[in-house]
Motif scaffolding. Structure first.
Motif, PDB file in Angstrom:
ATOM      1  N   ARG A  93      43.299  45.393  43.121  1.00 19.93           N
ATOM      2  CA  ARG A  93      42.342  45.448  42.277  1.00 19.93           C
ATOM      3  C   ARG A  93      41.379  44.380  41.615  1.00 19.93           C
ATOM      4  O   ARG A  93      42.512  43.419  40.738  1.00 19.93           O
ATOM      5  CB  ARG A  93      42.853  46.186  40.886  1.00 19.93           C
ATOM      6  N   ASP A  95      38.378  43.461  41.199  1.00 21.76           N
ATOM      7  CA  ASP A  95      36.868  44.345  39.590  1.00 21.76           C
ATOM      8  C   ASP A  95      37.570  44.646  38.488  1.00 21.76           C
ATOM      9  O   ASP A  95      36.465  44.721  37.669  1.00 21.76           O
ATOM     10  CB  ASP A  95      36.580  45.892  40.328  1.00 21.76           C
ATOM     11  N   PRO A 131      40.377  34.637  43.390  1.00 19.91           N
ATOM     12  CA  PRO A 131      40.348  36.390  43.851  1.00 19.91           C
ATOM     13  C   PRO A 131      41.279  36.188  45.021  1.00 19.91           C
ATOM     14  O   PRO A 131      42.252  35.236  45.475  1.00 19.91           O
ATOM     15  CB  PRO A 131      38.735  36.090  44.211  1.00 19.91           C
ATOM     16  N   PRO A 133      41.862  38.010  48.709  1.00 20.91           N
ATOM     17  CA  PRO A 133      40.411  38.660  49.679  1.00 20.91           C
ATOM     18  C   PRO A 133      41.722  39.572  49.969  1.00 20.91           C
ATOM     19  O   PRO A 133      42.885  39.436  50.303  1.00 20.91           O
ATOM     20  CB  PRO A 133      40.797  37.700  50.589  1.00 20.91           C
ATOM     21  N   PRO A 134      41.481  40.395  50.439  1.00 20.59           N
ATOM     22  CA  PRO A 134      39.926  40.725  50.473  1.00 20.59           C
ATOM     23  C   PRO A 134      39.184  41.491  49.388  1.00 20.59           C
ATOM     24  O   PRO A 134      38.302  41.610  49.090  1.00 20.59           O
ATOM     25  CB  PRO A 134      39.670  42.031  51.423  1.00 20.59           C
ATOM     26  N   SER A 135      39.932  42.311  48.759  1.00 19.23           N
ATOM     27  CA  SER A 135      39.352  42.814  47.305  1.00 19.23           C
ATOM     28  C   SER A 135      40.134  42.589  45.579  1.00 19.23           C
ATOM     29  O   SER A 135      39.917  43.534  45.364  1.00 19.23           O
ATOM     30  CB  SER A 135      39.392  44.241  47.552  1.00 19.23           C
ATOM     31  N   LYS A 137      42.982  40.268  43.073  1.00 15.93           N
ATOM     32  CA  LYS A 137      43.274  39.087  42.363  1.00 15.93           C
ATOM     33  C   LYS A 137      44.486  38.595  42.106  1.00 15.93           C
ATOM     34  O   LYS A 137      46.193  39.606  42.684  1.00 15.93           O
ATOM     35  CB  LYS A 137      42.456  39.626  41.413  1.00 15.93           C
TER      36      LYS A 137
END
Length: 149
Positions: A93, A95, A131, A133-135, A137
């Motif tokens: 995650r 975000d 970050p 990748p891909p989404s 951390k």
């Protein structure tokens, strides 16, 4: 001509493990980190600090970075010559990046959470979040041993 290349110091050791994003996975991350550092001859002081940092970062990955069906990754990079250990915990995650506690507000005398990164800040020489990748951390913490330790 073949010449022996002199060794400048002990080699940098890297350990990486995928773990289930559960409380059991977080506990295993802590135990694996301690076992790995002891097997590499890390100082007791560095191992104890690393144990607490790994425990906090792994718990945060499970609590705040959990995505069903996805694991988290623990990576340790130990450079004994430099007296340096980098701890990385990657989750799915990106975000929800970690934020240090604000210092300008009145502290809650009985907080139910939020002390983990304060502990990491106190034990590590530096920590940050990048970050993955891909989404996801990666939260990284660097611990060093004092000169002569």
């Amino acid at each position: 001509m073949n010449h022996a290349t002199p060794q400048v110091g002990a080699p940098v050791g890297t350990f990486t493990q995928l773990l289930s994003s559960t409380r059991r996975g977080a506990r295993l991350a802590r135990l694996l980190a301690v076992t790995e550092l002891r097997s590499r001859g890390a100082s007791q002081e560095l191992t104890e600090r690393a144990e607490l940092v790994v425990a906090e970062l792994a718990a945060n990955a499970v609590l705040h970075g959990h995505v069903p069906g996805r694991c988290f990754r623990l990576t340790l990079v130990h450079d004994p010559t430099a007296g340096r250990l980098r701890i990385e915990v990657s989750d799915a995650r990106g975000d929800f990046p970690p934020l240090p506690r604000p210092t300008d507000t009145a502290p809650d005398p009985l907080p139910t959470g939020g002390r983990g990164l304060t502990l990491v800040t106190a034990l590590a020489d530096h920590w940050d979040c990048v970050p993955y990748p891909p989404s996801g951390k990666t939260v990284r913490a660097v611990l060093t041993t004092p000169a002569g330790a």
